[in-house]
Every structure is written in structure tokens, then in C-alpha cells.
Motif scaffolding. Structure first.
Motif, short mmCIF file in Angstrom:
data_model
loop_
_atom_site.label_atom_id
_atom_site.label_comp_id
_atom_site.label_asym_id
_atom_site.label_seq_id
_atom_site.Cartn_x
_atom_site.Cartn_y
_atom_site.Cartn_z
N GLY A 3 0.81 -1.21 0.00
CA GLY A 3 0.00 0.00 0.00
C GLY A 3 0.84 1.26 0.00
N SER A 4 2.00 1.22 0.67
CA SER A 4 2.88 2.38 0.72
C SER A 4 3.72 2.51 -0.55
CB SER A 4 3.81 2.29 1.94
OG SER A 4 3.06 2.28 3.13
N TYR A 5 4.04 1.38 -1.16
CA TYR A 5 4.75 1.43 -2.44
C TYR A 5 3.86 2.08 -3.50
CZ TYR A 5 7.51 -0.13 -6.48
OH TYR A 5 8.27 -0.17 -7.64
N CYS A 6 2.57 1.73 -3.48
CA CYS A 6 1.66 2.21 -4.52
C CYS A 6 1.16 3.63 -4.26
CB CYS A 6 0.47 1.26 -4.63
SG CYS A 6 0.91 -0.39 -5.24
N ASP A 7 1.05 4.00 -2.98
CA ASP A 7 0.47 5.31 -2.64
C ASP A 7 1.54 6.39 -2.63
OD1 ASP A 7 -1.26 7.30 -1.89
OD2 ASP A 7 -1.35 6.71 0.22
N THR A 8 2.16 6.58 -3.78
CA THR A 8 3.13 7.66 -3.97
C THR A 8 2.88 8.27 -5.35
OG1 THR A 8 4.79 6.21 -5.00
CG2 THR A 8 4.87 6.44 -2.59
N GLN A 9 3.55 9.35 -5.64
CA GLN A 9 3.40 9.98 -6.96
C GLN A 9 3.87 9.04 -8.07
OE1 GLN A 9 5.44 13.75 -6.75
NE2 GLN A 9 3.74 14.75 -5.70
N GLN A 10 4.81 8.16 -7.73
CA GLN A 10 5.31 7.21 -8.72
C GLN A 10 4.29 6.14 -9.05
OE1 GLN A 10 9.11 5.54 -7.71
NE2 GLN A 10 8.95 3.90 -9.21
N SER A 11 3.40 5.84 -8.10
CA SER A 11 2.37 4.82 -8.24
C SER A 11 2.99 3.44 -8.45
CB SER A 11 1.43 5.18 -9.39
OG SER A 11 0.28 4.34 -9.37
N CYS A 12 2.20 2.47 -8.91
CA CYS A 12 2.71 1.11 -9.07
C CYS A 12 1.91 0.39 -10.16
CB CYS A 12 2.63 0.33 -7.77
SG CYS A 12 0.94 -0.07 -7.24
N CYS A 13 2.40 -0.76 -10.54
CA CYS A 13 1.68 -1.63 -11.47
C CYS A 13 1.61 -3.02 -10.85
CB CYS A 13 2.40 -1.72 -12.82
SG CYS A 13 2.39 -0.18 -13.76
N TYR A 14 0.46 -3.67 -10.98
CA TYR A 14 0.33 -5.01 -10.42
C TYR A 14 1.03 -6.02 -11.32
CZ TYR A 14 -3.26 -2.88 -7.48
OH TYR A 14 -3.92 -2.08 -6.59
N PRO B 172 6.34 -10.32 -4.79
CA PRO B 172 5.81 -9.77 -6.05
C PRO B 172 6.51 -8.47 -6.44
CG PRO B 172 4.36 -9.20 -4.25
CD PRO B 172 5.42 -10.09 -3.66
N SER B 173 6.54 -8.20 -7.73
CA SER B 173 7.05 -6.93 -8.24
C SER B 173 5.89 -5.97 -8.43
CB SER B 173 7.77 -7.15 -9.58
OG SER B 173 8.07 -5.91 -10.18
#
Length: 226
Positions: free
Chosen positions: A37-48, A99-100
């Protein structure tokens, strides 16, 4: 004859130096898990990953050889690249536990290759490729961070908790003081990002950290949902 003998000795010395360079000593491992959740909740965002959205659980970031002074070896043996066939029987477990979340989405090979090349090759004196990834997966079973936090009433519910309470909850569950690293969400708030525990050079047993990482967190940190 003397020149040939000198050449042979020089080549032997260079070979020995090469082996010593690739099989560097180290003092302990950092075992690092990150909250998705912290990896994804940034300006950079994330991909599953291509396999879909991971479970709402801490995922492995890596198993990193380290020195007692806080420095670390890296990229120790370019002659031994990541070989997916050596961990084919571990892939299902790794996709679940390691997971990446980087973009673009992937099956994890790029992430795992980076971890092996940068960190794993520096532990070759103890662990081969399969042993390295197996050790991390086994440590994940030992260090159930989400359970430890929930047992202390700390949930990934978009609320803030004290840094001390998070550290204490993990310490109570593992018997060892962790390193806590934060990142910033899109609003600029500190959030729980990564947790470091220290492991002996065999890659099996938790130990007191000789040195903790210099993670910056405020006294109150956000624990986002995922």
C-alpha cells in the motif's frame, strides 16, 4: 623459464583475487519486507504483476548482505547471472511472497534478477541462487509482520500510529528491534514502507542488528490500506 614461472604465478594470483572479489565476506543480512500500500500510494504509483493484484500483506524486497559499519557489497559476481530455471519450483511462492510492483507490470523475473545480481551474488560463499531465494522465503514465514502488527491493534486502515508502537509490536513478536523505513504518500505524509530485520550469515536465524538502517520517519506514521 623464469618468465614463464612469473607469468604462471601472476595468473594464479589474479585468479585468486577474482575468486575473493566474487565471494566477498559479509557480517550479516538485512531481510527487508515492504508494505504494498505504501509502495503504490506515492506519486510514482505502481503496477500489479501479470498474475494480478497481490494479497494485502507485506512482500519481500530482498535479502541483503551487509557489513557491521553499515556499508554493503554489491554486484559481486557478474559471471553468475540470474537463471530462472534454478528456481522454477519456487516461482508460485515467489509470486505470492515476493511480487514486483514496478511499472510496467511483469512476472517478477526482472525484480528477482536485480536482487540476485546486486545482493545475492555477494552471498555465494554461503548460498547459491536457489538457496538464496529459498532462504528469503523461509524468513518470510518466520517474520509475519502483518500478524505482529494486528496482534497489537495496528491495522492497514489509513490511520496513523506511533513509530514506537509499530517498532515495539514487531520487537515483541520477533524478539529483536527492527529498522523502520518510511516513504511519503501523495499528500506528503510519512507512511510505513519497509521493515528491516537482521539475520545471521547462514541466512536462517534472526539476530540483533549490528547497525540499523538510517530510515527517516516522523513520530506518527500512516499505515495505508491496500
Amino acid at each position: 623459464m623464469a618468465l614463464e614461472l612469473f607469468t604462471l604465478r601472476l595468473l594464479s594470483a589474479l585468479c585468486l583475487l577474482s575468486v575473493q572479489t566474487f565471494a566477498q565476506d559479509f557480517d550479516f543480512f538485512y531481510f527487508v519486507q515492504q508494505w504494498p500500500g505504501s509502495y503504490c500510494d506515492t506519486q510514482q504509483s505502481c503496477c500489479y504483476p501479470s498474475s494480478g493484484k497481490p494479497a494485502a500483506d507485506f512482500g519481500i524486497h530482498g535479502l541483503w548482505p551487509n557489513y557491521n559499519d553499515g556499508s554493503y557489497p554489491s554486484n559481486c559476481d557478474p559471471g553468475v547471472p540470474f537463471n530462472p530455471s534454478k528456481i522454477s519450483d519456487l516461482v508460485d511462492s515467489m509470486q505470492t511472497n515476493w511480487p514486483s510492483l514496478a511499472c510496467p507490470s511483469s512476472d517478477g523475473d526482472t525484480f528477482w534478477s536485480h536482487e540476485w545480481t546486486k545482493h545475492g551474488t555477494c552471498s555465494e560463499s554461503v548460498l547459491d541462487e536457489r538457496g538464496y531465494f529459498s532462504a528469503a522465503l523461509n524468513l518470510k514465514k518466520q517474520v509475519n509482520l502483518l500478524e505482529a502488527l494486528r496482534n497489537s491493534g495496528i491495522e492497514p486502515n489509513d490511520q496513523s500510529y506511533s513509530l514506537n508502537s509499530i517498532s515495539q509490536a514487531i520487537s515483541d513478536a520477533t524478539g529483536y528491534t527492527p529498522g523502520i523505513e518510511c516513504n511519503r504518500d501523495e499528500s506528503g505524509n510519512d507512511q510505513l514502507y519497509q521493515v528491516y530485520v537482521c539475520v545471521d550469515t547462514s541466512g536462517t536465524s534472526l539476530i540483533d542488528c549490528p547497525v540499523l538502517p538510517h530510515g527517516k520517519c516522523s513520530s506518527q506514521i500512516h499505515f495505508p490500506s491496500f
